[in-house]
Motif scaffolding. Structure first.
Motif, short mmCIF file in Angstrom:
data_model
loop_
_atom_site.label_atom_id
_atom_site.label_comp_id
_atom_site.label_asym_id
_atom_site.label_seq_id
_atom_site.Cartn_x
_atom_site.Cartn_y
_atom_site.Cartn_z
N THR A 78 0.83 -1.20 0.00
CA THR A 78 0.00 0.00 0.00
C THR A 78 0.87 1.25 0.00
O THR A 78 0.63 2.20 -0.75
CB THR A 78 -0.93 0.00 1.23
OG1 THR A 78 -1.76 -1.17 1.17
CG2 THR A 78 -1.80 1.24 1.28
N CYS A 79 1.90 1.26 0.84
CA CYS A 79 2.80 2.41 0.92
C CYS A 79 3.55 2.61 -0.39
O CYS A 79 3.62 3.73 -0.90
CB CYS A 79 3.79 2.22 2.08
SG CYS A 79 4.97 3.57 2.24
N LEU A 80 4.08 1.53 -0.95
CA LEU A 80 4.84 1.65 -2.20
C LEU A 80 3.98 2.21 -3.32
O LEU A 80 4.43 3.07 -4.08
CB LEU A 80 5.43 0.29 -2.59
CG LEU A 80 6.60 -0.20 -1.74
CD1 LEU A 80 6.93 -1.64 -2.10
CD2 LEU A 80 7.82 0.69 -1.91
N GLN A 81 2.75 1.75 -3.40
CA GLN A 81 1.85 2.26 -4.43
C GLN A 81 1.57 3.75 -4.21
O GLN A 81 1.55 4.54 -5.16
CB GLN A 81 0.56 1.46 -4.46
CG GLN A 81 0.75 0.07 -5.00
CD GLN A 81 -0.48 -0.81 -4.85
OE1 GLN A 81 -1.47 -0.43 -4.24
NE2 GLN A 81 -0.41 -2.02 -5.40
N ALA A 82 1.36 4.13 -2.96
CA ALA A 82 1.04 5.53 -2.64
C ALA A 82 2.24 6.45 -2.84
O ALA A 82 2.08 7.63 -3.16
CB ALA A 82 0.54 5.64 -1.21
N LYS A 83 3.45 5.92 -2.66
CA LYS A 83 4.67 6.73 -2.73
C LYS A 83 5.45 6.52 -4.02
O LYS A 83 6.66 6.73 -4.07
CB LYS A 83 5.59 6.41 -1.54
CG LYS A 83 4.95 6.60 -0.18
CD LYS A 83 4.70 8.05 0.11
CE LYS A 83 4.13 8.20 1.51
NZ LYS A 83 3.92 9.56 1.90
N ASN A 84 4.75 6.07 -5.07
CA ASN A 84 5.37 5.89 -6.38
C ASN A 84 6.59 4.96 -6.31
O ASN A 84 7.61 5.19 -6.94
CB ASN A 84 5.74 7.24 -7.00
CG ASN A 84 5.89 7.15 -8.50
OD1 ASN A 84 5.30 6.28 -9.13
ND2 ASN A 84 6.68 8.04 -9.05
#
Length: 66
Positions: free
Chosen positions: A22-28
């Motif tokens: 989730t974090c990786l997707q949100a933070k490109n």
């Protein structure tokens, strides 16, 4: 117990692995921005050494480091 009736055991570190995604997707896909989630997964894997965890495959724990 027949194989089709076996209870599946939830992965003990699945929440932490999902948090990373989730974090990786949100933070490109900026790994450094998600470091706290990665560290949380590493700690979870260390706490659950010896338990089956797909999420911990490839994560180095104290007993796997050389």
């Amino acid at each position: 117990m027949p194989f089709w009736r076996k209870k599946t055991i939830p992965d003990p570190c699945q929440k932490q692995a999902c948090d990373i995604q989730t974090c990786l997707q949100a933070k490109n896909y900026d790994e450094s921005a998600c470091r706290k989630f990665i560290e949380a997964l590493e700690k979870c894997c260390e706490r659950n050494v010896g338990r089956e965890s797909v999420c911990c495959d490839g994560i180095k724990t104290p007993d796997t480091k050389s």
